[in-house]
Design an enzyme around this catalytic site. Structure first.
Site, PDB file in Angstrom:
ATOM      1  N   THR A 272      42.073  36.153  45.817  1.00 55.62           N
ATOM      2  CA  THR A 272      42.685  35.543  44.643  1.00 55.62           C
ATOM      3  C   THR A 272      43.957  34.782  44.974  1.00 55.62           C
ATOM      4  O   THR A 272      44.110  33.602  44.610  1.00 55.62           O
ATOM      5  CB  THR A 272      43.019  36.632  43.609  1.00 55.62           C
ATOM      6  OG1 THR A 272      41.864  37.422  43.369  1.00 55.62           O
ATOM      7  CG2 THR A 272      43.482  36.016  42.306  1.00 55.62           C
TER       8      THR A 272
ATOM      9  N   TYR B 199      32.993  36.575  34.316  1.00 53.42           N
ATOM     10  CA  TYR B 199      32.334  35.654  33.387  1.00 53.42           C
ATOM     11  C   TYR B 199      31.075  36.220  32.733  1.00 53.42           C
ATOM     12  O   TYR B 199      30.948  36.197  31.520  1.00 53.42           O
ATOM     13  CB  TYR B 199      32.006  34.317  34.069  1.00 53.42           C
ATOM     14  CG  TYR B 199      31.487  33.266  33.115  1.00 53.42           C
ATOM     15  CD1 TYR B 199      32.334  32.686  32.182  1.00 53.42           C
ATOM     16  CD2 TYR B 199      30.157  32.864  33.122  1.00 53.42           C
ATOM     17  CE1 TYR B 199      31.858  31.743  31.277  1.00 53.42           C
ATOM     18  CE2 TYR B 199      29.679  31.922  32.237  1.00 53.42           C
ATOM     19  CZ  TYR B 199      30.529  31.358  31.314  1.00 53.42           C
ATOM     20  OH  TYR B 199      30.053  30.431  30.425  1.00 53.42           O
TER      21      TYR B 199
ATOM     22  N   TYR C 212      37.069  45.662  44.253  1.00 53.02           N
ATOM     23  CA  TYR C 212      38.263  45.074  43.639  1.00 53.02           C
ATOM     24  C   TYR C 212      38.064  45.055  42.127  1.00 53.02           C
ATOM     25  O   TYR C 212      37.246  44.295  41.611  1.00 53.02           O
ATOM     26  CB  TYR C 212      38.489  43.668  44.192  1.00 53.02           C
ATOM     27  CG  TYR C 212      39.698  42.931  43.668  1.00 53.02           C
ATOM     28  CD1 TYR C 212      40.733  43.578  42.997  1.00 53.02           C
ATOM     29  CD2 TYR C 212      39.819  41.558  43.869  1.00 53.02           C
ATOM     30  CE1 TYR C 212      41.839  42.886  42.540  1.00 53.02           C
ATOM     31  CE2 TYR C 212      40.928  40.854  43.420  1.00 53.02           C
ATOM     32  CZ  TYR C 212      41.927  41.524  42.751  1.00 53.02           C
ATOM     33  OH  TYR C 212      43.021  40.823  42.297  1.00 53.02           O
TER      34      TYR C 212
ATOM     35  N   ARG D  83      41.407  39.583  35.059  1.00 50.28           N
ATOM     36  CA  ARG D  83      40.824  38.332  35.535  1.00 50.28           C
ATOM     37  C   ARG D  83      39.320  38.247  35.283  1.00 50.28           C
ATOM     38  O   ARG D  83      38.787  37.167  35.058  1.00 50.28           O
ATOM     39  CB  ARG D  83      41.084  38.157  37.036  1.00 50.28           C
ATOM     40  CG  ARG D  83      42.518  37.796  37.394  1.00 50.28           C
ATOM     41  CD  ARG D  83      42.671  37.586  38.893  1.00 50.28           C
ATOM     42  NE  ARG D  83      44.017  37.159  39.234  1.00 50.28           N
ATOM     43  CZ  ARG D  83      44.437  35.901  39.271  1.00 50.28           C
ATOM     44  NH1 ARG D  83      43.596  34.933  38.959  1.00 50.28           N
ATOM     45  NH2 ARG D  83      45.669  35.605  39.610  1.00 50.28           N
TER      46      ARG D  83
ATOM     47  N   LYS E 186      40.520  48.390  45.550  1.00 58.08           N
ATOM     48  CA  LYS E 186      41.781  47.775  45.147  1.00 58.08           C
ATOM     49  C   LYS E 186      41.817  47.849  43.626  1.00 58.08           C
ATOM     50  O   LYS E 186      41.088  47.124  42.939  1.00 58.08           O
ATOM     51  CB  LYS E 186      41.862  46.333  45.633  1.00 58.08           C
ATOM     52  CG  LYS E 186      43.124  45.605  45.180  1.00 58.08           C
ATOM     53  CD  LYS E 186      43.102  44.139  45.595  1.00 58.08           C
ATOM     54  CE  LYS E 186      44.328  43.411  45.073  1.00 58.08           C
ATOM     55  NZ  LYS E 186      44.292  41.953  45.390  1.00 58.08           N
TER      56      LYS E 186
ATOM     57  N   ILE F 135      47.644  46.000  48.362  1.00 60.16           N
ATOM     58  CA  ILE F 135      47.360  44.622  48.766  1.00 60.16           C
ATOM     59  C   ILE F 135      48.319  43.775  47.945  1.00 60.16           C
ATOM     60  O   ILE F 135      48.134  43.595  46.745  1.00 60.16           O
ATOM     61  CB  ILE F 135      45.887  44.247  48.534  1.00 60.16           C
ATOM     62  CG1 ILE F 135      44.996  45.116  49.438  1.00 60.16           C
ATOM     63  CG2 ILE F 135      45.651  42.773  48.824  1.00 60.16           C
ATOM     64  CD1 ILE F 135      43.505  44.935  49.217  1.00 60.16           C
TER      65      ILE F 135
END
Length: 295
Positions: A48, A111, A137, A142, A166, A208
């Site tokens: 990202t 999405y 992740y 997001r 993560k 991270i």
């Protein structure tokens, strides 16, 4: 048995661009040197913070090779490999060039908003397609979907090479549930700089980090102190950066940290559309805090 080697301070590496918008490969090398010299324990590349969706396939390949060659196996390298088309990711894992890469970071599909069973089957297929360690992740802010603790733990138990997650849900209760129920071979890594201190206190093994691009020495010191059980001095470092944490993301990531790195003389303050540089007011406040912190 596959174990997680991604512990301590991981750098979610930015992709520097020149004023004309091209990738600044020399700046990447400067950043990697700086971060290695100041406490980075591993790198997370082409994810990202690296603005990966705006990079061409050729650019991604060159960046990967450049970093692998520069690091020379001194620390592990985690590389982003994810999306919303399971079959395409599986094909990439089977045919792509992962030489020098120590593991993949795979984001929850975005999405199309799959169910928990869809998330499970997606990551199970990814794990089966590679021998590399897989770090999940979860970043619902997001992706539009949150992978629940029970799904994470199910994947950790069923897939031998899924070694960590993560976690960037911002939900400490969910983090605690994962840590409480996970197998011993599976770890939680913070995906949120501001929550790294409480997450490590709960049992996470590192972060991270976005801010680690600019301040690796300070942030790695906090993590090392915590890992040794020295919570009071670690907490003081955490509190020093509280205001910076919020400013880093107020105009989107990686706009904030790129502005910081520009102020420090490492890179040009350039992003690729649809991302744009942070607002002048945000930059001014960040500069004030950096001066107060003597950075």
């Amino acid at each position: 048995m596959v174990y997680n080697i991604f512990k301590g301070l991981g750098i979610a590496l930015v992709t520097p661009f020149k004023q004309d918008g091209s990738v600044d490969y020399e700046a990447i090398l400067r950043l990697v040197d700086y971060q290695l010299e100041n406490g980075a324990d591993f790198f997370c590349i082409l994810a990202t913070t690296g603005e990966t969706p705006t990079l061409t396939a050729e650019e991604r390949h060159r960046i990967k090779d450049l970093i692998v060659d520069k690091v020379q196996a001194r620390v592990p390298i985690l590389m982003g490999c994810g999306g919303y088309n399971t079959a395409a990711i599986v094909e990439e894992l089977k045919t792509g060039d992962f030489k020098g890469i120590d593991g993949i970071l795979s984001v929850c599909p975005y999405y199309n908003k799959p169910s928990q069973e869809g998330l499970y089957q997606h990551f199970k297929a990814i794990a089966a397609a590679t021998q590399l360690p897989v770090v999940l992740y979860n970043v619902p802010g997001r992706t539009g979907v949150n992978m629940k603790a029970e799904t994470t733990v199910r994947l950790a138990r069923d897939c031998h090479n899924i070694v960590a997650i993560k976690e960037a849900s911002g939900n400490l209760e969910q983090v605690d549930e994962i840590i409480k129920n996970k197998p011993s071979t599976f770890d939680v890594i913070s995906g949120d700089d501001a929550l790294t201190f409480p997450m490590i206190s709960c049992g996470a093994v590192g972060v991270i980090s976005v801010i680690g691009n600019a301040l690796p020495r300070e942030f790695s010191k906090m993590i090392r102190l915590q890992m040794r059980g020295e919570y009071d001095p670690a907490r003081k470092i955490h509190h020093r950066f509280t205001d910076l944490f919020s400013l880093l993301f107020v105009d989107g990531n990686p706009a904030g940290v790129k502005a910081m790195l520009h102020e420090m003389g490492f890179i040009e303050n350039v992003l690729r559309l649809p991302l744009v540089p942070t607002r002048i007011s945000t930059l001014q406040r960040m500069s004030e805090i950096m001066r107060e912190l003597k950075i």
